[in-house]
Enzyme design. Structure first.
Site, PDB file in Angstrom:
ATOM      1  N   LYS A 274      36.932   8.655  35.435  1.00  0.00           N
ATOM      2  CA  LYS A 274      37.176   8.122  36.780  1.00  0.00           C
ATOM      3  C   LYS A 274      37.467   9.271  37.735  1.00  0.00           C
ATOM      4  O   LYS A 274      38.053  10.279  37.323  1.00  0.00           O
ATOM      5  CB  LYS A 274      38.416   7.210  36.765  1.00  0.00           C
ATOM      6  CG  LYS A 274      38.209   5.873  36.091  1.00  0.00           C
ATOM      7  CD  LYS A 274      39.486   5.040  36.177  1.00  0.00           C
ATOM      8  CE  LYS A 274      39.339   3.731  35.411  1.00  0.00           C
ATOM      9  NZ  LYS A 274      38.319   2.834  35.952  1.00  0.00           N
ATOM     10  N   ARG A 348      36.842  -4.526  27.648  1.00  0.00           N
ATOM     11  CA  ARG A 348      36.125  -5.606  26.958  1.00  0.00           C
ATOM     12  C   ARG A 348      35.974  -5.306  25.468  1.00  0.00           C
ATOM     13  O   ARG A 348      35.898  -6.219  24.656  1.00  0.00           O
ATOM     14  CB  ARG A 348      34.773  -5.853  27.637  1.00  0.00           C
ATOM     15  CG  ARG A 348      33.827  -4.700  27.575  1.00  0.00           C
ATOM     16  CD  ARG A 348      32.716  -4.797  28.617  1.00  0.00           C
ATOM     17  NE  ARG A 348      33.201  -4.447  29.964  1.00  0.00           N
ATOM     18  CZ  ARG A 348      32.437  -4.487  31.054  1.00  0.00           C
ATOM     19  NH1 ARG A 348      31.185  -4.883  30.985  1.00  0.00           N
ATOM     20  NH2 ARG A 348      32.943  -4.153  32.228  1.00  0.00           N
TER      21      ARG A 348
HETATM   22  N1  BES Z   1      40.545  -0.868  34.261  1.00  0.00           N
HETATM   23  C1  BES Z   1      39.288  -0.814  34.903  1.00  0.00           C
HETATM   24  C2  BES Z   1      39.117  -1.877  35.982  1.00  0.00           C
HETATM   25  C3  BES Z   1      39.980  -1.757  37.205  1.00  0.00           C
HETATM   26  C4  BES Z   1      39.498  -1.105  38.329  1.00  0.00           C
HETATM   27  C5  BES Z   1      41.216  -2.344  37.268  1.00  0.00           C
HETATM   28  C6  BES Z   1      40.269  -1.019  39.463  1.00  0.00           C
HETATM   29  C7  BES Z   1      41.993  -2.263  38.409  1.00  0.00           C
HETATM   30  C8  BES Z   1      41.519  -1.605  39.506  1.00  0.00           C
HETATM   31  C9  BES Z   1      38.171  -1.019  33.882  1.00  0.00           C
HETATM   32  O1  BES Z   1      38.425  -0.526  32.613  1.00  0.00           O
HETATM   33  C10 BES Z   1      36.969  -0.315  34.394  1.00  0.00           C
HETATM   34  O2  BES Z   1      37.014   0.872  34.477  1.00  0.00           O
HETATM   35  N2  BES Z   1      35.937  -1.068  34.738  1.00  0.00           N
HETATM   36  C11 BES Z   1      34.733  -0.511  35.247  1.00  0.00           C
HETATM   37  C12 BES Z   1      33.594  -1.202  34.553  1.00  0.00           C
HETATM   38  C13 BES Z   1      32.251  -0.579  34.841  1.00  0.00           C
HETATM   39  C14 BES Z   1      32.170   0.777  34.173  1.00  0.00           C
HETATM   40  C15 BES Z   1      31.173  -1.487  34.320  1.00  0.00           C
HETATM   41  C16 BES Z   1      34.702  -0.759  36.750  1.00  0.00           C
HETATM   42  O3  BES Z   1      35.116  -1.814  37.185  1.00  0.00           O
HETATM   43  O4  BES Z   1      34.272   0.140  37.458  1.00  0.00           O
HETATM   44 MN    MN Z   2      37.881   1.491  32.414  1.00  0.00          MN
END
Ligand code: BES
Ligand code: MN
Ligand code: ZN
Length: 494
Positions: A274, A348
Site C-alpha cells: 500500500k 478474504r
Molecule cells: N483492508 C483493506 C481494505 C480497506 C481499505 C479497509 C481502506 C479500510 C479502508 C483490504 O485488505 C484491501 O487492501 N483491499 C483491497 C482489495 C483489492 C486489492 C482488490 C482494496 O480495497 O484496495
Molecule cells: Mn489488504
C-alpha cells in the site's frame, strides 16, 4: 461509566441536559420557559434537530449549566436522533467542564420507552469516549473519563415501575462492549498483534462470561488452513486462531450462530504494498475481530438465550523473504485452490479458512462475517453505511430489523451469478481479485464460496469501522461498528 436513574431536580455543580421538540418547546419550569421564549424570539434556539443552547441557572441557591438540545419535530424522532442529540449535548456539557451530568428523560410516545432510555444512555456513554492513554500530560480530556450521568424524570415513580433500571443496565453493557471494540481498533499494531489480540479476547471472556480457546501456529497447520497461513507467513508475529464460545440455550445445542471477524492486526498490503497514506490506518484492519469480540461480550454479559461461537483468524500482512507473492497458487482448509493476483486482497483468504473452520469444526448453523474488506465499500456507500452481501434474503431482513434498533445503517448489494464468474481463475479454482469493477461484491462472494449450504451474511465494514472525523457520538478512530447490531440481532432471536 457511572449512570443511575433518579428524580430530576436541580443539584449544584451538575449540568442538566434538556431535550426539546421543535413543536413542543416548553418545560415544566416557568423560569426555563421564559428563557426558551427569549431564545425563540431571537431565533437562537428553535428546537430544530441538533441545535444546542446553553445558559446558567440558579435555583434555591444552587447553580448549574443548562444545556438545551433540539430534537426536531416530534413525529420525526427515532432512536438514532436521540443518540445524536444527547451525544452533542453531552459534548457541550463537557466543554463547560462538567463531570456530573443530569439528563432529563425524553418524554414522547413516538418511540418505546426502552428504546428512549437505551438511546439516551448509548448516546451519552459513547460520546464521552476518549482514547488518550498514550498522552503523557494529564489534560482535560483525561479528566472526562470520570463522567457521571444520571437519567431522571419528575414523575419518577410512574417510570420506575417500567423497568427503566433494566434498560439502563443493557445500554451500559452495550456502551462498554462498543468501547472495548473501539479500544482494540485504536490500539496500534505494535501493541495489538495476534498474540495480544488473543489475550484481550481471553480477558473479555473471563470478564463477560464466554469461553475462549486460542490455537497456535502448529494447530493451525494441522487444520490445513493454507490460505490463512499464506497471509500470515510474511510476519515475524505468529498467527492465532481465536475461538470464543457462548452457550446460552442448552435446549437447542445444535443451533449455533457463527460470527467471523477479519483479524488483520496490520495490513501493509504485502508485496502488493500500500502507499503510505493507505497504510497509516491499517491497524484498524481487525475492526471485524473487534466487533465480534465486543458482540459476544455483550451477548454473554446479558445472558441471552442463544448459542454463539465467534472466530477470528488473527495475523499480519507483511513483506519479507517468507511472504506470499503475487502469482502464488495456494490451498485452503476447504481444499479449494486460489490464485493470488494481489497480496493486498488478503482478508478474504483469512476469512475463507475461518469460515470453513467455524462450519466444519464448530458446527455452526449460520454464519455472519464482518470485515474491513474493501476500499470499494467506501467508494460505494461512504462512511455511514455498511455494505452487505448474502445468500439468504430473509437473513438480511433480520439484520435490517436489528440495524433499525441499533441505528447502524446497512445496505444490501446484489449477488448475481454474473459476479461469481469474476473470481474464477484460469489455472486454479478461484482467484483472489475480480478486477476493478464491483470490488465489494466480488470480495464478498469470494467468502461466499466457502459457506457451503449455510445461511450467510457478509458485512463489509471498511467504511464504517473507522472515522477520520469526530461525529455526534464518536471521535476520530475506531467506531465499534457492528457490536450493537449483532447484539440486537441475537437478542431478537433469543
Ligand atoms: N483492508 C483493506 C481494505 C480497506 C481499505 C479497509 C481502506 C479500510 C479502508 C483490504 O485488505 C484491501 O487492501 N483491499 C483491497 C482489495 C483489492 C486489492 C482488490 C482494496 O480495497 O484496495
Ligand atoms: Mn489488504
Ligand atoms: Zn486488509
Amino acid at each position: 461509566m457511572n449512570i443511575g436513574f433518579k428524580k430530576f431536580g436541580c443539584t449544584d455543580g451538575e449540568a442538566a441536559i434538556i431535550s426539546l421538540f421543535e413543536d413542543r418547546l416548553q418545560t415544566p419550569n416557568s423560569d426555563v420557559n421564559t428563557i426558551l421564549e427569549y431564545a425563540k424570539n431571537k431565533g437562537s434556539f428553535l428546537g430544530k434537530f441538533g441545535e444546542i443552547y446553553n445558559f446558567v441557572r440558579t435555583i434555591d441557591g444552587k447553580t448549574q449549566d443548562m444545556v438545551l438540545v433540539g430534537l426536531g419535530k416530534e413525529e420525526t424522532i427515532d432512536g438514532e436522533k436521540i443518540r445524536r442529540a444527547i451525544g452533542k449535548a453531552l459534548k457541550r456539557a463537557a466543554e463547560l467542564k462538567n463531570k456530573k451530568v443530569f439528563m432529563r428523560l425524553i418524554d414522547t410516545d413516538k418511540v418505546e420507552l426502552n428504546l428512549v432510555v437505551k438511546a439516551m444512555v448509548e448516546g451519552a456513554g459513547l460520546s464521552s469516549y476518549k482514547f488518550n492513554k498514550y498522552k503523557s500530560e494529564k489534560n482535560d480530556d483525561k479528566d472526562q473519563k470520570e463522567f457521571e450521568f444520571s437519567l431522571g424524570s419528575p414523575n419518577i415513580d410512574d417510570i420506575k415501575a417500567l423497568d427503566v433500571d433494566k434498560f439502563i443496565e443493557e445500554a451500559k453493557v452495550l456502551v462498554e462492549t462498543t468501547i472495548l471494540a473501539r479500544d482494540l481498533v485504536n490500539e496500534p499494531a505494535n501493541t495489538i498483534y495476534p498474540e495480544t489480540l488473543a489475550e484481550e479476547a481471553v480477558k473479555a471472556g473471563v470478564k463477560y462470561g464466554f469461553e475462549t480457546e486460542v490455537l497456535e501456529k502448529e494447530q493451525i497447520c494441522d487444520l490445513k488452513m493454507d490460505a490463512f497461513l499464506s497471509v500470515a507467513r510474511g510476519s515475524k508475529k505468529k498467527p492465532r486462531l481465536i475461538v470464543m464460545r457462548y452457550f446460552g440455550d442448552n435446549q437447542n445445542k445444535n443451533n449455533i450462530l457463527g460470527l467471523v471477524g477479519k483479524g488483520l492486526t496490520y495490513d501493509s498490503g504485502g508485496y502488493s504494498l500500500k502507499p503510505n497514506d493507505g497504510m497509516v490506518t491499517m491497524k484498524s484492519d481487525m475492526g471485524g475481530a473487534a466487533a465480534v469480540i465486543g458482540a459476544i461480550s455483550a451477548i454473554s454479559k446479558l445472558k441471552l438465550k442463544i448459542n454463539v461461537i465467534a472466530v477470528v483468524a488473527a495475523c499480519e500482512n507483511m513483506v519479507s523473504g517468507k511472504a506470499y507473492k503475487p502469482g502464488d497458487i495456494i490451498g485452503s482448509m476447504a481444499g479449494k485452490t486460489i490464485e493470488v493476483l494481489n497480496t493486498d486482497a488478503e482478508g478474504r483468504l483469512t476469512l475463507a479458512d475461518a469460515v470453513t473452520y467455524i462450519i466444519r469444526k464448530e458446527n455452526v448453523t449460520e454464519v455472519i462475517d464482518l470485515a474491513t474488506l474493501t476500499g470499494a465499500a467506501l467508494v460505494a456507500l461512504g462512511t455511514t453505511t455498511t455494505a452487505v452481501v448474502t445468500n439468504k434474503d430473509s437473513f438480511y431482513e433480520e439484520l435490517v430489523k436489528a440495524s433499525k434498533v441499533s441505528g447502524e445503517k446497512v445496505w444490501q448489494l446484489p449477488a448475481f451469478d454474473d459476479y461469481k464468474k469474476m473470481i474464477k481463475s484460469d489455472i486454479a479454482d478461484l482467484k483472489n481479485i475480480g478486477g476493478r469493477n464491483a470490488g465489494t461484491i466480488t470480495a464478498g462472494l469470494f467468502i461466499g464460496e466457502f459457506v457451503e449450504d449455510k445461511p450467510w451474511l457478509h458485512l463489509d465494514i471498511a467504511g464504517t469501522a473507522w472515522t477520520d472525523a469526530a461525529d455526534d457520538y464518536s471521535i476520530k478512530g475506531g467506531t465499534g461498528a457492528g457490536v450493537r447490531t449483532l447484539y440486537e440481532l441475537a437478542k431478537a432471536r433469543a
